[in-house]
Design a protein around this motif. Sequence first.
Motif, PDB file in Angstrom:
ATOM      1  N   SER A 195       8.049  23.891-124.652  1.00 37.36           N
ATOM      2  CA  SER A 195       8.328  23.063-125.826  1.00 37.36           C
ATOM      3  C   SER A 195       9.826  23.110-126.103  1.00 37.36           C
ATOM      4  O   SER A 195      10.573  23.850-125.457  1.00 37.36           O
ATOM      5  CB  SER A 195       7.552  23.562-127.051  1.00 37.36           C
ATOM      6  OG  SER A 195       7.854  24.935-127.305  1.00 37.36           O
ATOM      7  N   THR A 196      10.260  22.321-127.070  1.00 36.84           N
ATOM      8  CA  THR A 196      11.633  22.363-127.563  1.00 36.84           C
ATOM      9  C   THR A 196      11.596  22.362-129.084  1.00 36.84           C
ATOM     10  O   THR A 196      10.593  21.979-129.696  1.00 36.84           O
ATOM     11  CB  THR A 196      12.464  21.158-127.083  1.00 36.84           C
ATOM     12  OG1 THR A 196      11.877  19.952-127.597  1.00 36.84           O
ATOM     13  CG2 THR A 196      12.528  21.106-125.570  1.00 36.84           C
ATOM     14  N   GLU A 197      12.696  22.792-129.677  1.00 39.24           N
ATOM     15  CA  GLU A 197      12.816  22.761-131.136  1.00 39.24           C
ATOM     16  C   GLU A 197      14.248  22.405-131.493  1.00 39.24           C
ATOM     17  O   GLU A 197      15.196  22.981-130.948  1.00 39.24           O
ATOM     18  CB  GLU A 197      12.441  24.116-131.746  1.00 39.24           C
ATOM     19  CG  GLU A 197      12.500  24.147-133.263  1.00 39.24           C
ATOM     20  CD  GLU A 197      12.082  25.480-133.862  1.00 39.24           C
ATOM     21  OE1 GLU A 197      12.207  25.636-135.090  1.00 39.24           O
ATOM     22  OE2 GLU A 197      11.626  26.360-133.099  1.00 39.24           O
ATOM     23  N   SER A 198      14.428  21.473-132.390  1.00 37.61           N
ATOM     24  CA  SER A 198      15.760  21.135-132.885  1.00 37.61           C
ATOM     25  C   SER A 198      15.904  21.682-134.303  1.00 37.61           C
ATOM     26  O   SER A 198      14.939  21.769-135.047  1.00 37.61           O
ATOM     27  CB  SER A 198      15.973  19.622-132.882  1.00 37.61           C
ATOM     28  OG  SER A 198      15.008  18.985-133.708  1.00 37.61           O
ATOM     29  N   ALA A 206      16.621  24.817-135.159  1.00 41.83           N
ATOM     30  CA  ALA A 206      16.125  26.179-135.317  1.00 41.83           C
ATOM     31  C   ALA A 206      17.206  27.062-135.923  1.00 41.83           C
ATOM     32  O   ALA A 206      18.367  27.000-135.522  1.00 41.83           O
ATOM     33  CB  ALA A 206      15.672  26.738-133.971  1.00 41.83           C
ATOM     34  N   ASP A 229      17.275  31.525-133.806  1.00 38.37           N
ATOM     35  CA  ASP A 229      17.383  31.733-132.360  1.00 38.37           C
ATOM     36  C   ASP A 229      18.831  31.762-131.904  1.00 38.37           C
ATOM     37  O   ASP A 229      19.188  31.187-130.876  1.00 38.37           O
ATOM     38  CB  ASP A 229      16.594  30.652-131.612  1.00 38.37           C
ATOM     39  CG  ASP A 229      15.102  30.759-131.884  1.00 38.37           C
ATOM     40  OD1 ASP A 229      14.456  31.637-131.301  1.00 38.37           O
ATOM     41  OD2 ASP A 229      14.604  29.960-132.693  1.00 38.37           O
ATOM     42  N   PHE A 278      19.455  24.081-130.912  1.00 39.68           N
ATOM     43  CA  PHE A 278      18.432  23.371-130.142  1.00 39.68           C
ATOM     44  C   PHE A 278      17.887  24.391-129.158  1.00 39.68           C
ATOM     45  O   PHE A 278      18.656  25.028-128.421  1.00 39.68           O
ATOM     46  CB  PHE A 278      19.022  22.178-129.398  1.00 39.68           C
ATOM     47  CG  PHE A 278      17.992  21.337-128.695  1.00 39.68           C
ATOM     48  CD1 PHE A 278      17.509  20.179-129.283  1.00 39.68           C
ATOM     49  CD2 PHE A 278      17.488  21.701-127.454  1.00 39.68           C
ATOM     50  CE1 PHE A 278      16.553  19.397-128.649  1.00 39.68           C
ATOM     51  CE2 PHE A 278      16.536  20.944-126.812  1.00 39.68           C
ATOM     52  CZ  PHE A 278      16.053  19.783-127.410  1.00 39.68           C
ATOM     53  N   VAL A 279      16.564  24.556-129.134  1.00 39.35           N
ATOM     54  CA  VAL A 279      15.961  25.609-128.316  1.00 39.35           C
ATOM     55  C   VAL A 279      15.043  24.999-127.265  1.00 39.35           C
ATOM     56  O   VAL A 279      14.159  24.196-127.583  1.00 39.35           O
ATOM     57  CB  VAL A 279      15.156  26.611-129.176  1.00 39.35           C
ATOM     58  CG1 VAL A 279      14.667  27.771-128.306  1.00 39.35           C
ATOM     59  CG2 VAL A 279      16.004  27.145-130.326  1.00 39.35           C
ATOM     60  N   ASN A 295       2.760  33.676-128.245  1.00 38.32           N
ATOM     61  CA  ASN A 295       2.668  32.454-127.437  1.00 38.32           C
ATOM     62  C   ASN A 295       2.119  32.765-126.051  1.00 38.32           C
ATOM     63  O   ASN A 295       2.796  32.534-125.034  1.00 38.32           O
ATOM     64  CB  ASN A 295       4.052  31.786-127.302  1.00 38.32           C
ATOM     65  CG  ASN A 295       4.483  31.064-128.558  1.00 38.32           C
ATOM     66  OD1 ASN A 295       3.697  30.348-129.162  1.00 38.32           O
ATOM     67  ND2 ASN A 295       5.715  31.265-128.956  1.00 38.32           N
ATOM     68  N   GLU A 340      17.469  15.428-123.603  1.00 36.56           N
ATOM     69  CA  GLU A 340      16.754  15.811-124.825  1.00 36.56           C
ATOM     70  C   GLU A 340      17.684  16.442-125.858  1.00 36.56           C
ATOM     71  O   GLU A 340      17.429  16.352-127.057  1.00 36.56           O
ATOM     72  CB  GLU A 340      15.598  16.756-124.474  1.00 36.56           C
ATOM     73  CG  GLU A 340      14.541  16.095-123.613  1.00 36.56           C
ATOM     74  CD  GLU A 340      13.324  16.978-123.362  1.00 36.56           C
ATOM     75  OE1 GLU A 340      13.043  17.851-124.204  1.00 36.56           O
ATOM     76  OE2 GLU A 340      12.656  16.787-122.329  1.00 36.56           O
ATOM     77  N   TYR A 367      21.807  15.479-130.193  1.00 36.20           N
ATOM     78  CA  TYR A 367      22.174  16.488-131.183  1.00 36.20           C
ATOM     79  C   TYR A 367      23.514  17.150-130.881  1.00 36.20           C
ATOM     80  O   TYR A 367      23.994  17.987-131.639  1.00 36.20           O
ATOM     81  CB  TYR A 367      21.110  17.590-131.239  1.00 36.20           C
ATOM     82  CG  TYR A 367      19.713  17.096-131.467  1.00 36.20           C
ATOM     83  CD1 TYR A 367      19.291  16.660-132.725  1.00 36.20           C
ATOM     84  CD2 TYR A 367      18.790  17.052-130.419  1.00 36.20           C
ATOM     85  CE1 TYR A 367      18.006  16.198-132.938  1.00 36.20           C
ATOM     86  CE2 TYR A 367      17.493  16.596-130.621  1.00 36.20           C
ATOM     87  CZ  TYR A 367      17.112  16.166-131.877  1.00 36.20           C
ATOM     88  OH  TYR A 367      15.835  15.710-132.075  1.00 36.20           O
TER      89      TYR A 367
END
Length: 259
Positions: free
Chosen positions: A24-27, A29, A32, A38-39, A54, A74, A78
């Motif tokens: 997955s990805t996360e913006s 965050a 981290d 952005f992860v 997880n 992706e 950002y």
Amino acid sequence: MTPPIAADHTAQGASAGTIGYLHSTESGAGVDGPGMRFVFFTSGCQFRCLYCHNPDTWKLHNGRQVTVEQALSEVASYARFLKFAGGVTISGGEPLMQHEFVGELFHAIKQRFGLHTALDTQGFLHERVSDEWFDDVDLVMLDIKHSDPDKYQALTGQPLQPTLDFAQRLQRLGKKMWIRYVLVPGLTDGDADIERLADFVAALGDVVERVEVLPFHQLGKDKWAQLGMEYQLDDTPIPTAEQVAHARALFASRGMKVT
């Protein structure tokens, strides 16, 4: 967030065809690495931590298949924001299971966007990569899950020494580190165990910017059930605020910044 960076900027040295697997990805965050991140969460992990929240990341090919170029696309929208607000973190799973893909992605992020980069790892597989691999990594967030070798093996299914060797390697390289330690009542909260780790970390010197004591939680236990796996910590309580403060004080007593 801001519009995408122009697509004609190329990441020199990156192989756009190298394949990786992302869970997955996360913006945006905030936990981290420094600032807003952005992860990328990669798939695949050779550890079997009893408290893993997880476990669906353990199998490499359960992830979404992407090329380096697709992964770059992706984060591109950002990039201008992240340039002053934070950066990019690659976490997992365990990113070093995909060291070629992750190394090329870090290099491409540096070449194309010039962003701060962080690697979140337990370091077990560090011998897979050269010292130069870390040139594109600004910060290593190193998870050290226990200081007692037998308890570490019981907790993770893997030996402790490679992770300690990795920390000392990063010290030699002068690579900045954040040490992460999950506080689990009955498993990782013993004073002697914490003090042993605190002494080891303190000996690494100024490359350790901080220690993060992360309270155990039960947010992942439903995933174990969904995967048909036995979750051994079902009855383990989350640590109290007092327990967390006590553990942090043990690290701080060695002169380290602790959060």
